[in-house]
Design a protein around this motif. Structure first.
Motif, short mmCIF file in Angstrom:
data_model
loop_
_atom_site.label_atom_id
_atom_site.label_comp_id
_atom_site.label_asym_id
_atom_site.label_seq_id
_atom_site.Cartn_x
_atom_site.Cartn_y
_atom_site.Cartn_z
N ARG A 1 12.79 0.28 9.52
CA ARG A 1 11.49 0.44 8.85
C ARG A 1 11.49 1.36 7.65
NH1 ARG A 1 7.39 -1.70 12.04
NH2 ARG A 1 6.27 -1.66 10.06
N GLY A 2 12.57 2.11 7.42
CA GLY A 2 12.60 3.00 6.27
C GLY A 2 11.40 3.92 6.27
N ASN A 3 10.73 3.99 5.11
CA ASN A 3 9.55 4.84 4.95
C ASN A 3 8.29 3.99 4.80
OD1 ASN A 3 8.23 7.33 4.70
ND2 ASN A 3 8.34 7.28 2.47
N LYS B 1 0.83 -1.21 0.00
CA LYS B 1 0.00 0.00 0.00
C LYS B 1 0.87 1.25 0.00
CE LYS B 1 -4.13 1.84 2.22
NZ LYS B 1 -5.21 1.52 3.20
N LYS B 2 1.93 1.24 0.81
CA LYS B 2 2.82 2.41 0.90
C LYS B 2 3.55 2.62 -0.42
CE LYS B 2 4.89 5.71 3.27
NZ LYS B 2 4.17 6.92 3.69
N LEU B 3 3.97 1.55 -1.09
CA LEU B 3 4.66 1.68 -2.37
C LEU B 3 3.75 2.32 -3.41
CD1 LEU B 3 7.12 1.05 -4.21
CD2 LEU B 3 6.02 -1.15 -4.72
N LEU B 4 2.51 1.87 -3.49
CA LEU B 4 1.56 2.45 -4.44
C LEU B 4 1.35 3.93 -4.14
CD1 LEU B 4 -0.58 2.45 -6.64
CD2 LEU B 4 -2.20 1.47 -4.98
N GLU B 5 1.18 4.27 -2.88
CA GLU B 5 0.98 5.66 -2.48
C GLU B 5 2.16 6.53 -2.89
OE1 GLU B 5 0.71 8.23 1.67
OE2 GLU B 5 0.19 6.10 1.69
N LEU C 1 11.30 2.30 -0.56
CA LEU C 1 10.92 2.64 0.81
C LEU C 1 12.01 2.38 1.83
CD1 LEU C 1 7.37 0.95 0.76
CD2 LEU C 1 7.94 3.32 0.21
N SER C 2 13.14 1.84 1.41
CA SER C 2 14.12 1.35 2.37
C SER C 2 15.11 2.41 2.83
CB SER C 2 14.89 0.17 1.78
OG SER C 2 15.80 0.60 0.79
N GLY C 3 15.79 2.10 3.93
CA GLY C 3 16.90 2.92 4.41
C GLY C 3 16.52 4.35 4.71
#
Length: 704
Positions: free
Chosen positions: A674-676, A154-158, A510-512
């Motif tokens: 957790r990155g972003n 969901k976060k990637l799509l957003e 989303l990482s790092g």
């Protein structure tokens, strides 16, 4: 940050299941590295390899995107969003190596390649950002699947959807064309900035003909001045190199007042048009273009546009935060200046007027008299090798269970570098970590962290992280000894490194450290707190000759001296922060011309109550690289904002066990790994229990 090198594309280009391009005329950048972790093989890479490799990376990603766009099937998360996430593996890998060198080892060959590369990258960024068919597919998935997805999906799509919208995907054809032209011009201007400012800073060295003029410096510092002069052509026997900040640390030791004045003026006038270097035309045009870009996107100012994606959200919140700090700071700053001037008058006479180039000198003498301590007293205990291994690494071992093994078999881009394998507490390899600490003419000023490869579960890629600093390397056969500021800088940049090393995310996007600017500096500023924890301090602060720990009396004085006259450091940061906001919180029609830029700077500082010749901005407009050359436009406030977060987290560690592995594991699980992938404020709250940051911790930590 330290400042980080970000990828050129607005959407990160990530792992791909597509096979890498063939060897292509033997270009090592087009072949997957056989080194551990897939580390860059600098023993094979030549400067002429970068341009064709980047061109190949662009073309490969172009074809991967074309395949997504031409897919006749209905857009889904898998065939569009995930497919786009997998695009660009070759470009991502090559660009991460190349942009490391443009900052850390910018030889003439790399500089020439950069001139050719940047227009290509800007053109491709525009091509992707305004690819209407790609955006329509992503938008379809966003409209139809967003509420069904969970977690990182969901976060990637957003993030993908919003990155296209913020780039102008919903604009009319005419406005898109103008946005593309703006992007191209800003890229050109930032490339000019990246050439002019380093040249101006290198040219601003102060030549010294006689050793007697250097009275007050240690023999080691004088030897460094001689070494710097030889490295820069030897126009005189000695030279003083200008660092990137306004105030120059060497002014604390120089007895010769006229030389102090020359050094200070060389710093503040390095690029303001009083010599052959003038960055104000670049500044003014970039500010106008950014303002226009925001207006096209429907925002009153660039600051409003930029802050929307941060924790602070808007300029009202940022200014409210800053004004509260200024209110507390101002009376302390005035008293601090009065105290230093009064001290100086005891030896210089009642008519003595303290100038900005005098402040560090008399502050240091005052500290020496009151606390009986100076940098030269403590530097023998801060050997760079001990700080790294027995300090930075030891703290990470105590708190997170990490171990570090030097890998001399992995080639680097410069012989001064070192490489370490990072091993987790279960014995598994989790990252590769490079350090590049010593200054040289081919390296820009400052300190930063970035990566040759980000962590990604989908990509099955472990992180390859590096830290860069600008420490003067001691002459051959002598140890490199650090100041306390340089010591904490190493801890700071390693905090960024930990954010990358301990990342445990599925998607590279989303990482790092790919988080909001006003969160990304938190792990680094928090990591500074370990430098002064007694167990850590005693482990690394040992005399370079005897290996004896720093005596308790000297240690107490040194730790007390950290918060001696704290107003200056806060004031210079506040002034720079307000300058940044001022340039980006006005409409395009109100942006001053190059000729009025200096006047604008003074006016802004006077209006907010920070115009103080004794405490100038940490970076003046004409050499504010974070803002005009880096990614901190309307975002320099984040250093103070995240310092509050860091102080709150340090308070939590102190209350629950500063070196307790259980607390470290909780911080790792809830924040660093957790990155972003989650709401950043929620992550902060989950760990600290605080619903909002508490700014009182910052003032307390600074001794105010």
């Amino acid at each position: 940050m330290k400042q980080q090198i970000k990828k050129t594309l607005t959407s990160a280009t990530l792992a791909s299941t597509v096979l890498l391009a063939s060897a292509g005329n033997g270009n090592p950048l087009l072949m997957k590295s056989n080194l551990p972790f897939g580390a860059p093989d600098f023993s094979k890479i030549q400067e002429e390899n970068y341009l064709p490799a980047l061109e190949s990376g662009i073309e490969q990603e172009r074809q991967e995107i074309k395949k997504i766009v031409e897919n006749k099937a209905k857009p889904t998360f898998e065939n569009t969003v995930l497919a786009y996430e997998k695009c660009g593996v070759l470009f991502d890998r090559v660009s991460s190596i190349f942009f490391c060198l443009t900052s850390a080892d910018k030889t003439p060959g790399i500089a020439q390649t950069e001139k050719k590369v940047m227009p290509l990258l800007t053109q491709f960024e525009n091509e992707v950002s305004f690819n209407q068919k790609l955006f329509e597919r992503i938008k379809y998935v966003y409209d139809h699947e967003y509420n069904k997805l969970k977690g990182e999906d969901k976060k990637l799509l957003e993030e993908q959807y919003k990155s296209f919208v913020r780039a102008g995907a919903l604009l009319s054809k005419e406005k898109k064309a103008r946005m593309e032209a703006i992007n191209n011009r800003i890229s050109d201007l930032q490339q000019q900035w990246g050439t002019v400012l380093p040249d101006a800073t290198n040219h601003a060295v102060v030549w010294v003909n006689d050793k007697s003029e250097l009275k007050g410096l240690s023999e080691a510092d004088i030897a460094q001045c001689k070494k710097d002069a030889e490295a820069r052509g030897g126009q005189a026997p000695y030279c003083i190199v200008i660092v990137n900040t306004t105030q120059q640390p060497i002014l604390a030791s120089l007895e010769n007042r006229e030389l102090r004045k020359r050094v200070y003026e060389a710093s503040i006038h390095r690029a303001d048009g009083t010599n052959q270097y003038n960055t104000f035309p670049i500044v003014s045009e970039i500010a106008k273009l950014r303002a226009e870009k925001a207006e096209i996107m429907g925002y009153h100012t660039y600051a409003a546009y930029s802050l929307e994606k941060t924790m602070a959200k808007n300029t009202d919140n940022v200014y409210g935060f800053l004004k509260n700090l200024i209110k507390e700071y101002k009376p302390l700053a005035d008293k601090e200046t009065q105290d230093i001037e009064s001290f100086a008058r005891k030896t210089m006479g009642e008519d003595f007027k303290l100038e900005p180039y005098d402040r560090f000198y008399y502050s240091a003498k005052m500290k020496k008299e009151l606390l009986n301590i100076s940098d030269d007293d403590v530097k023998p205990y801060f050997n760079i090798d001990s700080v790294l291994v027995n300090g930075v690494f030891y703290a990470a071992h105590r708190v997170y269970g990490l171990s570090f093994k030097e890998r001399k078999d992995i080639p680097t881009y410069h012989p001064d570098m070192k490489v370490f394998e990072v091993i987790d507490k279960d014995g598994k390899d989790i990252a590769l970590f490079y350090v590049d600490y010593f200054r040289r003419p081919t390296k820009r000023g400052g300190a930063w962290m970035s990566e040759f490869a980000k962590q990604s579960g989908l990509r099955k890629q472990l992180p390859i992280i590096y830290n860069v600093c600008n420490v003067a390397k001691a002459p051959d056969g002598q140890p490199t000894l650090l100041t306390w500021d340089e010591t904490t800088t190493m801890f700071h940049e390693f905090g960024h490194a930990l954010h990358g090393i301990l990342s445990n995310c599925k998607y590279n996007t989303l990482s790092g450290t790919d988080v909001a600017r006003d969160f990304v500096e938190m792990p680094s500023q928090f990591n500074e707190s370990f430098a002064s924890i007694p167990e850590i301090f005693d482990h690394y602060a040992r005399h370079y000759l005897t290996n004896q720990p720093m005596p308790e009396e000297l240690k107490a004085k040194m730790l007390q001296s950290i918060t001696f006259q704290p107003a200056y450091a806060l004031g210079e940061n506040l002034a720079a922060t307000c300058l940044d906001l001022a340039w980006h919180n006005i409409a395009g029609k109100d942006v001053p011309t190059a000729e009025k830029a200096q006047e604008f700077e003074s006016k802004v500082l006077k209006e907010i109550g920070l115009f103080d010749t004794q405490i100038p901005p940490r970076y003046s407009t004409s050499y504010f690289n974070h803002v005009w050359g880096g990614g901190y436009a309307a975002g320099y406030y984040s250093y103070l904002w995240t310092e509050v977060l860091a102080c709150n987290i340090a308070d939590y560690f102190k209350a629950h066990g500063a070196l307790d592995p259980a607390v470290g594991q909780a911080f790792r699980d809830k924040v660093l790994s957790r990155g972003n992938t989650r709401n950043l404020m929620n992550m902060f709250t989950d760990f600290t229990g605080l619903k909002e940051p508490n700014a009182e911790s910052l003032l307390k930590a600074r001794g105010m």
